[in-house]
Design an enzyme around this catalytic site. Structure first.
Site, PDB file in Angstrom:
ATOM      1  N   HIS A 111      50.132 -15.088  23.960  1.00  0.00           N
ATOM      2  CA  HIS A 111      50.989 -13.899  23.851  1.00  0.00           C
ATOM      3  C   HIS A 111      51.654 -13.792  22.485  1.00  0.00           C
ATOM      4  O   HIS A 111      52.602 -13.029  22.315  1.00  0.00           O
ATOM      5  CB  HIS A 111      52.045 -13.888  24.960  1.00  0.00           C
ATOM      6  CG  HIS A 111      51.469 -13.667  26.327  1.00  0.00           C
ATOM      7  ND1 HIS A 111      52.141 -13.975  27.496  1.00  0.00           N
ATOM      8  CD2 HIS A 111      50.266 -13.169  26.724  1.00  0.00           C
ATOM      9  CE1 HIS A 111      51.378 -13.678  28.543  1.00  0.00           C
ATOM     10  NE2 HIS A 111      50.241 -13.191  28.100  1.00  0.00           N
TER      11      HIS A 111
ATOM     12  N   ILE B 291      61.913 -28.620  35.151  1.00  0.00           N
ATOM     13  CA  ILE B 291      60.809 -29.170  34.364  1.00  0.00           C
ATOM     14  C   ILE B 291      61.251 -30.312  33.452  1.00  0.00           C
ATOM     15  O   ILE B 291      60.593 -31.356  33.378  1.00  0.00           O
ATOM     16  CB  ILE B 291      60.148 -28.048  33.546  1.00  0.00           C
ATOM     17  CG1 ILE B 291      59.478 -27.050  34.493  1.00  0.00           C
ATOM     18  CG2 ILE B 291      59.121 -28.623  32.556  1.00  0.00           C
ATOM     19  CD1 ILE B 291      59.062 -25.757  33.814  1.00  0.00           C
TER      20      ILE B 291
ATOM     21  N   CYS C  88      45.809  -5.825   7.814  1.00  0.00           N
ATOM     22  CA  CYS C  88      45.112  -6.887   7.075  1.00  0.00           C
ATOM     23  C   CYS C  88      45.474  -8.289   7.547  1.00  0.00           C
ATOM     24  O   CYS C  88      44.928  -9.279   7.038  1.00  0.00           O
ATOM     25  CB  CYS C  88      45.376  -6.762   5.579  1.00  0.00           C
ATOM     26  SG  CYS C  88      47.057  -7.240   5.073  1.00  0.00           S
TER      27      CYS C  88
ATOM     28  N   CYS D  17      48.509  -3.760   1.695  1.00  0.00           N
ATOM     29  CA  CYS D  17      47.614  -2.691   2.161  1.00  0.00           C
ATOM     30  C   CYS D  17      48.354  -1.493   2.740  1.00  0.00           C
ATOM     31  O   CYS D  17      47.713  -0.542   3.186  1.00  0.00           O
ATOM     32  CB  CYS D  17      46.628  -3.239   3.187  1.00  0.00           C
ATOM     33  SG  CYS D  17      47.373  -3.589   4.805  1.00  0.00           S
TER      34      CYS D  17
END
Length: 249
Positions: free
Chosen positions: A121, A237, A132, A156
């Protein structure tokens, strides 16, 4: 009955090639809100769709205001015990790659090498030209935002946007192909903090399971993928992974 860190450590110790797949849940312990929960990012502000960014100066201005005011909390946070544990497993040679849905750069900040992190992501810590692909650091762009510029590429003249994949923007093909390959090659696929509702990334544990991997899901809430996982843990976690790493042999 073995405790959760011991059971997970045993699986990691015996595997040949583990892959870790992370979602927003691993970063909430660093103070970064997730997307869909009450109080999450999308409850505070509506997403800016890619086509609106491209077509509307007003929407681009709003997007850059969000970048530098950081209401989503994606930048400036520090890795937590979960990130550091994953980095330890990579350094130990137990984990071959870290696939992440997160855009906060915390796996790299915890010590995982860039070439071991697959960002499906994108990344909020820098920007790229949409034409570019020239990379820009945010601090270099800040004076142009402060001056009220419509930020374009100095090479660009293409539009410059953070490297996050926005709603409506094509998924990064190379990263997704690599992620699917890593999933298929793994014999242990560990999901940390993903609700597994966003596709095509949510298909990765399915690919791993179909090719013979043991699938572990660690998430605060139940997921639609729990039924086929070999081990499901509804717990925090950071503490789990810190204790797990200490038991890996």
């Amino acid at each position: 009955m073995t405790d959760a860190p011991e059971e997970l450590a045993s699986l990691i110790s015996q595997c040949r090639r583990a892959v870790v797949f992370t979602g927003a849940g691993i970063s909430t312990e660093s103070g970064i809100p997730d997307f869909r929960s009450p109080g999450g990012v999308w409850s505070k502000m509506k997403p800016i769709y890619f086509q609106d960014f491209v077509s509307s100066r007003e929407q681009r201005t709003e997007a850059w205001n969000r970048v530098f005011n950081n209401p989503a909390g994606w930048t400036g946070a520090k890795p937590n015990d979960g990130h550091h544990a994953v980095a330890d497993l990579v350094q130990m040679g137990k984990v071959s790659s870290v696939i992440t849905q997160n855009v906060d750069n915390l796996h790299q900040a915890s010590g995982v090498a860039d070439d071991r992190v697959i960002e499906v992501h994108g990344n909020a810590s820098y920007a790229r030209c949409l034409q570019c692909s020239k990379r820009y650091e945010l601090e270099d762009l800040k004076p142009r935002w402060e001056a009220g510029e419509d930020i374009t590429c100095v090479f660009c003249t293409g539009l410059v946007k953070t490297a996050v994949i926005s709603f409506g923007q094509a998924m990064p093909e190379d990263e997704m192909n690599r992620a699917m390959e890593e999933a298929a090659l793994s014999d242990l696929f560990i999901v940390l903090g993903s609700s597994l509702v966003v596709y095509p990334a949510a298909e990765l544990p399915v690919i791993a399971k179909r090719t013979g991997a043991t699938v572990v899901i660690v998430n605060r809430d139940e997921t639609d993928h729990d039924s086929y996982a070999d081990l499901v843990l509804h717990t925090e976690i950071g503490p789990l992974m810190k204790q797990t790493v200490a038991r890996v042999y």
